[in-house]
Design a protein around this motif. Structure first.
Motif, short mmCIF file in Angstrom:
data_model
loop_
_atom_site.label_atom_id
_atom_site.label_comp_id
_atom_site.label_asym_id
_atom_site.label_seq_id
_atom_site.Cartn_x
_atom_site.Cartn_y
_atom_site.Cartn_z
N ALA A 12 0.81 -1.22 0.00
CA ALA A 12 0.00 0.00 0.00
C ALA A 12 0.84 1.27 0.00
CB ALA A 12 -0.91 0.02 1.23
N GLU A 13 0.18 2.29 -0.53
CA GLU A 13 0.63 3.66 -0.28
C GLU A 13 -0.16 4.08 0.96
OE1 GLU A 13 1.54 7.59 -2.89
OE2 GLU A 13 -0.14 6.37 -3.50
N VAL A 14 0.49 4.71 1.92
CA VAL A 14 -0.22 5.06 3.15
C VAL A 14 -0.15 6.58 3.36
CG1 VAL A 14 -0.42 4.69 5.63
CG2 VAL A 14 0.41 2.83 4.19
N PHE A 15 -1.32 7.18 3.48
CA PHE A 15 -1.40 8.61 3.75
C PHE A 15 -1.56 8.78 5.26
CE2 PHE A 15 -2.72 7.71 -0.50
CZ PHE A 15 -2.06 8.68 -1.25
N ILE A 16 -0.62 9.50 5.85
CA ILE A 16 -0.61 9.65 7.31
C ILE A 16 -0.92 11.11 7.63
CG2 ILE A 16 0.79 9.38 9.40
CD1 ILE A 16 2.61 7.48 7.78
N GLU A 17 -2.06 11.31 8.29
CA GLU A 17 -2.47 12.69 8.56
C GLU A 17 -2.79 12.87 10.03
OE1 GLU A 17 -5.52 14.00 5.84
OE2 GLU A 17 -5.81 15.80 7.04
N ASP A 18 -2.02 13.70 10.68
CA ASP A 18 -2.22 14.01 12.11
C ASP A 18 -2.40 12.75 12.96
OD1 ASP A 18 -1.95 16.69 11.68
OD2 ASP A 18 -4.10 17.09 11.53
N VAL A 19 -1.52 11.79 12.74
CA VAL A 19 -1.56 10.57 13.56
C VAL A 19 -0.88 10.86 14.89
CG1 VAL A 19 -0.49 8.29 13.75
CG2 VAL A 19 -1.85 8.86 11.74
N VAL A 20 -1.58 10.48 15.96
CA VAL A 20 -1.12 10.79 17.32
C VAL A 20 -0.47 9.53 17.92
CG1 VAL A 20 -1.92 11.38 19.65
CG2 VAL A 20 -2.94 12.50 17.65
N VAL A 21 0.70 9.72 18.53
CA VAL A 21 1.42 8.57 19.09
C VAL A 21 1.93 8.91 20.49
CG1 VAL A 21 3.22 6.87 18.65
CG2 VAL A 21 2.29 8.16 16.75
N PRO A 22 1.74 7.99 21.46
CA PRO A 22 2.30 8.26 22.80
C PRO A 22 3.83 8.31 22.75
CG PRO A 22 1.08 6.15 22.75
CD PRO A 22 1.05 6.72 21.37
N LYS A 23 4.43 9.07 23.63
CA LYS A 23 5.88 9.29 23.53
C LYS A 23 6.69 8.04 23.85
CE LYS A 23 7.56 13.44 23.99
NZ LYS A 23 7.90 14.80 24.49
N GLU A 24 6.08 7.12 24.62
CA GLU A 24 6.84 5.90 24.93
C GLU A 24 7.03 5.01 23.70
OE1 GLU A 24 3.82 6.39 26.61
OE2 GLU A 24 2.57 4.60 26.41
N ASN A 25 6.36 5.35 22.57
CA ASN A 25 6.46 4.51 21.37
C ASN A 25 7.68 4.81 20.50
OD1 ASN A 25 4.06 3.53 22.30
ND2 ASN A 25 3.09 3.44 20.30
N LEU A 26 8.54 5.68 20.98
CA LEU A 26 9.79 5.96 20.25
C LEU A 26 10.74 4.77 20.42
CD1 LEU A 26 11.58 8.18 18.82
CD2 LEU A 26 12.40 8.75 21.12
N LEU A 27 11.34 4.32 19.31
CA LEU A 27 12.34 3.25 19.38
C LEU A 27 13.73 3.88 19.36
CD1 LEU A 27 10.80 0.74 16.79
CD2 LEU A 27 10.68 0.61 19.27
N GLY A 28 14.57 3.48 20.31
CA GLY A 28 15.90 4.09 20.39
C GLY A 28 15.77 5.54 20.82
N GLU A 29 16.70 6.35 20.30
CA GLU A 29 16.71 7.76 20.75
C GLU A 29 16.01 8.67 19.75
OE1 GLU A 29 20.84 8.62 21.17
OE2 GLU A 29 21.06 7.25 22.87
N TRP A 30 15.61 9.84 20.22
CA TRP A 30 15.10 10.91 19.36
C TRP A 30 16.23 11.30 18.41
CZ3 TRP A 30 10.58 12.84 18.12
CH2 TRP A 30 10.46 14.13 17.62
N GLY A 31 16.04 11.15 17.11
CA GLY A 31 17.14 11.41 16.16
C GLY A 31 18.01 10.17 15.93
N GLY A 32 17.65 9.05 16.55
CA GLY A 32 18.45 7.82 16.39
C GLY A 32 17.81 6.82 15.44
N GLY A 33 16.85 7.29 14.65
CA GLY A 33 16.09 6.38 13.77
C GLY A 33 16.92 5.73 12.68
N PHE A 34 17.99 6.40 12.25
CA PHE A 34 18.80 5.82 11.17
C PHE A 34 19.49 4.54 11.65
CE2 PHE A 34 22.50 5.61 8.29
CZ PHE A 34 21.84 5.69 7.08
N LYS A 35 19.97 4.58 12.89
CA LYS A 35 20.62 3.38 13.46
C LYS A 35 19.62 2.24 13.55
CE LYS A 35 23.91 4.88 16.92
NZ LYS A 35 24.04 4.99 18.37
N VAL A 36 18.41 2.58 14.00
CA VAL A 36 17.36 1.57 14.11
C VAL A 36 17.09 0.97 12.73
CG1 VAL A 36 14.96 1.12 14.78
CG2 VAL A 36 16.30 2.81 16.06
N ALA A 37 17.00 1.86 11.73
CA ALA A 37 16.72 1.41 10.36
C ALA A 37 17.80 0.46 9.85
CB ALA A 37 16.60 2.62 9.42
#
Ligand SMILES: Cc1cc2nc3c(=O)[nH]c(=O)nc-3n(C[C@H](O)[C@H](O)[C@H](O)COP(=O)(O)OP(=O)(O)OC[C@H]3O[C@@H](n4cnc5c(N)ncnc54)[C@H](O)[C@@H]3O)c2cc1C
Length: 393
Positions: free
Chosen positions: A205-230
Motif C-alpha cells: 500500500a501507499e499510506v497517507f498519514i495525517e495528524d496521527v497521534v502517538v504516545p511518547k513511549e512509542n519511540l524506538l531508540g533515541e530521538w534522532g536515532g532512527g537511522f541506526k534503528v533502520a
C-alpha cells in the motif's frame, strides 16, 4: 565447520513442508492475502524462531528462521514477505530498540500472528536514500504528531501496528530520523492498495498519514536515532529476504529437473541434451552458492557477530540467483513456462522483487565495494541487547 542441520532444524523443515503441502499449495492459484493463513502460520510458530518461548517463539535462532523462510518461499514467495513483518523488521526491531512496555504490548501479538505489522521506510521521494525521508514528526510535549506519505508498504492495507520512520528536521538528513511504533486504528492512517507484478499474496500500500497521534513511549531508540534503528532492521530483514530468494532458486531447480525428466523431443527426454544439462548445472550451482552465503550470514547473526557485509553479499547474490534461476526455469519449460498452468511464471514474476526490496542490488554492491575499498567498513559493533531481552513474559 559443520554444514548439517540440527535435529531441531530438520524437524522444523519437515513441519513447514507438511504445513505448506496442506495449507499453502492448494490455494496458490488464488494469489491473494489470506488473514486466516497468517494466523495459522503464527500459531504453528513459523515466525518465532528468533524469539524466546516467553515472547511466543521457539528460541531456535536466525539460521532456523532462514531455513523456514526458504521453505515457505519455495511454495509462495508472497507469504515469505510476512517473515519480515511478523518476525524481523517489526517485532525484532521493537525487541531490540523498544522499552519493556512496547515489547510486552506488541511483540508476542505479532510473532503469534494475532496482530499484523508493517515497516514504513519508503516514500515517493525516499527509496534507497532513507535520509531523504520527508514524513514529519512533531514533539507536542505529551505526544508525537506524524504527517506524511509512505509507499510500497508490505502489509500496509492490513497492518495493526507499523514502525514509521520519520524526521523532526529534514535538513539534518539521517541525524533527524526517528523510528516510532504507530497503532493504525486511527482515522489519519489511510492505506491505498498498490497493484503489482508478483508476490500477490502480500498486499502492498501507499499510506497517507495525517495528524496521527502517538504516545511518547512509542519511540524506538533515541530521538534522532532512527537511522541506526533502520540499519539494524534492514540487516535482519535481509536474512529473510535472501532466504526467500533462495527458496525461489530451489523451486525453479525442482520444477526444471522434473520437467526435463518428463518432456520428450526428437525422441529423447530433454534432460539428455547437453545444453539443457548446462542450465540445470548452473541452476544447482547458483542455488547451493546462495544457500551457503545466506546461512553463513544468518549463522554469524546467531553468534552475535557483525554480519552487515555478509548479509549484503548474500542478499545481492541470492537476488541475482533467483532472477537467473527463474529465467532458466522458463527456458527449460519452453512454452509451458509461459503458461498459467504451472508455477514457473509465478517464480518469474516473484523473483524480481529480490533485486529491489530491503535494499536494491546496487545498494548491496555499494556496501560490499565500500567495505572492500576501505571507504566505509560495513561491520561495526552492534547495539547491545538489553539483559532482560529474553526474560519477558
Ligand atoms: C514488492 C515490494 C515490497 C516492498 N515493501 C516495502 C515495505 O514493506 N516497506 C518499505 O518501506 N518499502 C518497501 N518496498 C520499497 C523498497 O524498499 C524500495 O523499492 C527500494 O528500497 C528501492 O527504492 P525505490 O523503489 O525508490 O528505487 P530508487 O531508490 O529510486 O532506485 C532506482 C534505481 O536507482 C538505483 N540507485 C539509487 N541510488 C543509487 C546509488 N546511490 N548508486 C547506485 N544506484 C542507485 C537503484 O539501485 C535502482 O536501480 C517494497 C518494494 C517492493 C517492490
Amino acid at each position: 565447520m559443520n554444514f548439517d542441520l540440527t535435529e531441531e532444524q530438520r524437524v522444523m523443515v519437515q513441519a513447514v513442508k507438511d504445513f505448506a503441502t496442506k495449507e499453502i499449495a492448494p490455494n496458490l492459484k488464488k494469489e491473494e492475502f489470506d488473514r486466516e493463513l497468517v494466523r495459522k502460520m503464527g500459531s504453528l510458530g513459523l515466525f518465532g524462531c528468533a524469539f524466546s518461548v516467553g515472547m511466543g517463539g521457539s528460541d531456535l535462532g536466525f539460521l532456523a528462521h532462514s531455513i523456514v523462510c526458504e521453505q515457505v518461499s519455495s511454495y509462495d514467495s508472497g507469504l515469505r514477505s510476512l517473515f519480515n513483518l511478523q518476525a524481523l523488521t517489526v517485532p525484532y526491531t521493537i525487541m531490540e530498540w523498544g522499552n519493556d512496555l512496547l515489547r510486552k504490548r506488541y511483540v508476542k501479538a505479532l510473532v503469534t500472528g494475532e496482530k499484523l505489522g508493517c515497516t514504513c521506510f519508503s516514500e515517493p521521494n525516499a527509496g534507497s536514500d532513507i535520509a531523504a525521508i520527508e514524513t514529519e514528526v512533531i514533539d507536542k510535549g505529551d505526544h508525537y504528531l506524524i504527517n506524511g506519505i509512505k509507499t510500497w508498504i508490505s502489509n500496509g492495507t492490513v497492518a495493526d501496528y507499523a514502525i514509521v520512520y520519520c524526521t523532526f528536521n529534514r535538513s539534518l538528513k539521517h541525524k533527524g530520523l526517528c523510528a516510532i511504533v504507530v497503532e493504525t486504528d486511527q482515522g489519519g492512517w489511510q492505506p491505498k492498495e498498490i497493484p503489482k507484478l508478483g508476490d500477490k499474496s502480500s498486499p502492498i500500500a501507499e499510506v497517507f498519514i495525517e495528524d496521527v497521534v502517538v504516545p511518547k513511549e512509542n519511540l524506538l531508540g533515541e530521538w534522532g536515532g532512527g537511522f541506526k534503528v533502520a540499519m539494524t532492521a534492514l540487516d535482519r530483514g535481509r536474512i529473510s529476504v535472501s532466504s526467500g530468494a533462495l527458496g525461489i532458486c530451489q523451486a525453479c531447480l525442482n520444477a526444471s529437473v522434473k520437467y526435463a525428466k518428463e518432456r520428450v523431443q526428437f525422441g529423447r527426454l530433454i534432460r539428455d541434451y547437453q545444453m539443457v544439462k548446462h542450465i540445470i548445472a548452473d541452476m544447482a550451482t547458483y542455488t547451493e552458492a546462495a544457500r551457503l552465503l545466506v546461512r553463513w550470514a544468518a549463522w554469524l547473526n546467531d553468534q552475535g557477530r557483525p554480519f552487515t557485509r555478509e548479509i549484503a553479499i548474500a542478499k545481492y547474490f541470492a537476488g541475482e540467483a533467483a532472477v537467473r534461476a527463474a529465467g532458466w526455469a522458463m527456458e527449460i519449460h519452453g512454452g509451458m513456462g509461459y503458461s498459467l498452468d504451472l508455477p514457473v511464471e509465478k517464480y518469474y514474476r516473484d523473483s524480481k522483487l529480490y533485486q529491489i526490496g530491503e535494499g536494491t542490488a546496487n545498494m548491496m554492491r555499494l556496501i560490499i565495494a565500500d567495505d572492500a575499498l576501505g571507504i566505509k567498513k560495513a561491520n561495526r559493533a552492534r547495539s547491545k541487547i538489553p539483559s532482560d531481552f529474553r526474560d519477558l513474559n
